[in-house]
Design a protein around this motif. Structure first.
Motif, short mmCIF file in Angstrom:
data_model
loop_
_atom_site.label_atom_id
_atom_site.label_comp_id
_atom_site.label_asym_id
_atom_site.label_seq_id
_atom_site.Cartn_x
_atom_site.Cartn_y
_atom_site.Cartn_z
N LEU A 3 0.84 -1.20 0.00
CA LEU A 3 0.00 0.00 0.00
C LEU A 3 0.86 1.24 0.00
CD1 LEU A 3 -2.68 -0.62 2.80
CD2 LEU A 3 -3.09 -0.39 0.36
N ASP A 4 0.40 2.28 -0.68
CA ASP A 4 1.10 3.55 -0.54
C ASP A 4 0.60 4.23 0.74
OD1 ASP A 4 -1.37 4.73 -1.15
OD2 ASP A 4 -0.76 5.38 -3.12
N PHE A 5 1.29 5.27 1.15
CA PHE A 5 0.99 5.93 2.41
C PHE A 5 -0.45 6.45 2.45
CE2 PHE A 5 1.11 9.76 5.17
CZ PHE A 5 1.37 9.12 6.36
N TYR A 6 -0.89 7.07 1.38
CA TYR A 6 -2.25 7.63 1.32
C TYR A 6 -3.29 6.54 1.57
CZ TYR A 6 -6.20 10.38 -0.38
OH TYR A 6 -7.39 11.05 -0.49
N ASN A 7 -3.19 5.44 0.85
CA ASN A 7 -4.16 4.36 1.00
C ASN A 7 -4.06 3.69 2.37
OD1 ASN A 7 -5.77 4.25 -1.47
ND2 ASN A 7 -3.79 4.01 -2.43
N PHE A 8 -2.86 3.62 2.92
CA PHE A 8 -2.69 3.12 4.27
C PHE A 8 -3.45 4.00 5.26
CE2 PHE A 8 -0.43 3.54 8.32
CZ PHE A 8 -0.48 2.22 8.78
N MET A 9 -3.32 5.29 5.10
CA MET A 9 -3.95 6.23 6.03
C MET A 9 -5.48 6.23 5.93
SD MET A 9 -1.80 7.57 8.07
CE MET A 9 -2.80 8.91 8.74
N ASP A 14 -12.25 9.37 9.36
CA ASP A 14 -13.38 9.58 10.27
C ASP A 14 -13.13 9.10 11.70
OD1 ASP A 14 -14.91 10.75 8.22
OD2 ASP A 14 -15.60 8.78 7.54
N ARG A 15 -11.90 8.76 12.02
CA ARG A 15 -11.59 8.41 13.42
C ARG A 15 -11.34 9.70 14.21
NH1 ARG A 15 -8.23 2.94 13.68
NH2 ARG A 15 -9.60 1.70 12.37
N PRO A 16 -11.81 9.72 15.45
CA PRO A 16 -11.66 10.94 16.26
C PRO A 16 -10.31 11.01 16.96
CG PRO A 16 -12.98 9.34 17.45
CD PRO A 16 -12.66 8.73 16.10
N ASN A 17 -9.24 10.98 16.16
CA ASN A 17 -7.90 11.07 16.73
C ASN A 17 -6.98 11.81 15.75
OD1 ASN A 17 -7.09 9.18 14.73
ND2 ASN A 17 -7.40 7.45 16.09
N ALA A 18 -5.73 11.94 16.12
CA ALA A 18 -4.79 12.71 15.29
C ALA A 18 -4.61 12.09 13.90
CB ALA A 18 -3.45 12.83 16.01
N PHE A 19 -4.59 10.76 13.81
CA PHE A 19 -4.46 10.13 12.49
C PHE A 19 -5.69 10.42 11.64
CE2 PHE A 19 -1.24 6.45 13.34
CZ PHE A 19 -0.31 7.36 13.78
N GLY A 20 -6.86 10.43 12.26
CA GLY A 20 -8.08 10.78 11.55
C GLY A 20 -8.05 12.21 11.04
N ASP A 21 -7.51 13.11 11.86
CA ASP A 21 -7.36 14.51 11.42
C ASP A 21 -6.41 14.61 10.24
OD1 ASP A 21 -9.04 15.26 13.48
OD2 ASP A 21 -7.41 15.97 14.78
N LEU A 22 -5.30 13.86 10.32
CA LEU A 22 -4.30 13.91 9.24
C LEU A 22 -4.88 13.42 7.92
CD1 LEU A 22 -1.42 14.47 8.25
CD2 LEU A 22 -0.79 12.18 9.09
N ILE A 23 -5.53 12.28 7.93
CA ILE A 23 -6.08 11.78 6.66
C ILE A 23 -7.20 12.69 6.17
CG2 ILE A 23 -7.66 10.10 7.71
CD1 ILE A 23 -5.89 9.85 4.26
N GLY A 24 -7.94 13.29 7.07
CA GLY A 24 -8.96 14.26 6.65
C GLY A 24 -8.33 15.42 5.90
N ASP A 25 -7.22 15.91 6.41
CA ASP A 25 -6.51 17.00 5.74
C ASP A 25 -5.93 16.54 4.40
OD1 ASP A 25 -7.11 18.69 7.85
OD2 ASP A 25 -5.13 18.52 8.77
N MET A 26 -5.44 15.30 4.37
CA MET A 26 -4.89 14.76 3.13
C MET A 26 -5.98 14.66 2.06
SD MET A 26 -2.44 11.84 4.88
CE MET A 26 -2.11 10.91 3.39
N ILE A 27 -7.16 14.20 2.45
CA ILE A 27 -8.28 14.07 1.52
C ILE A 27 -8.72 15.44 1.01
CG2 ILE A 27 -10.73 13.46 1.37
CD1 ILE A 27 -10.03 11.10 3.31
N ASP A 51 1.84 22.70 11.66
CA ASP A 51 2.43 22.99 12.97
C ASP A 51 3.16 21.75 13.51
OD1 ASP A 51 0.41 21.28 13.92
OD2 ASP A 51 -0.75 22.90 14.80
N THR A 52 3.80 21.92 14.65
CA THR A 52 4.60 20.84 15.25
C THR A 52 3.74 19.62 15.55
OG1 THR A 52 6.09 22.46 16.21
CG2 THR A 52 6.14 20.26 17.16
N LYS A 53 2.53 19.83 16.03
CA LYS A 53 1.64 18.70 16.34
C LYS A 53 1.35 17.88 15.09
CE LYS A 53 -2.82 17.51 18.30
NZ LYS A 53 -4.08 17.99 18.85
N CYS A 54 1.08 18.55 13.99
CA CYS A 54 0.81 17.86 12.73
C CYS A 54 2.04 17.09 12.27
CB CYS A 54 0.37 18.85 11.66
SG CYS A 54 0.05 18.09 10.06
#
Length: 70
Positions: A3-9, A14-27, A51-54
């Motif tokens: 899998l590439d990174f995008y498809n992995f993410m 729609d998960r309520p966590n930092a990874f969910g926020d990241l993929i939301g921004d990617m989409i 930012d640093t958190k991202c």
């Protein structure tokens, strides 16, 4: 086939966590590139003003991607 990174993410969509926020921004970013390595991801996010958190979340996501797709 690895899998590439995008498809992995996408598993975190729609998960309520930092990874969910990241993929939301990617989409939402229609110009999000095909990522080949962490440095490429970091450079792109910094160019977009992340930012640093991202950046910390992206690093953790990349580590998980590498662990689970090797």
């Amino acid at each position: 086939m690895k899998l590439d990174f995008y498809n992995f993410m996408l598993r975190y969509k729609d998960r309520p966590n930092a990874f969910g926020d990241l993929i939301g921004d990617m989409i939402d970013d229609i110009n999000f590139p095909h990522i080949k390595n962490y440095e490429h991801l970091q450079d792109y996010l910094q160019m977009k003003g992340a930012d640093t958190k991202c950046l910390d979340t992206a690093y953790k996501a990349w580590q998980k991607y590498m662990e689970q797709t090797e």
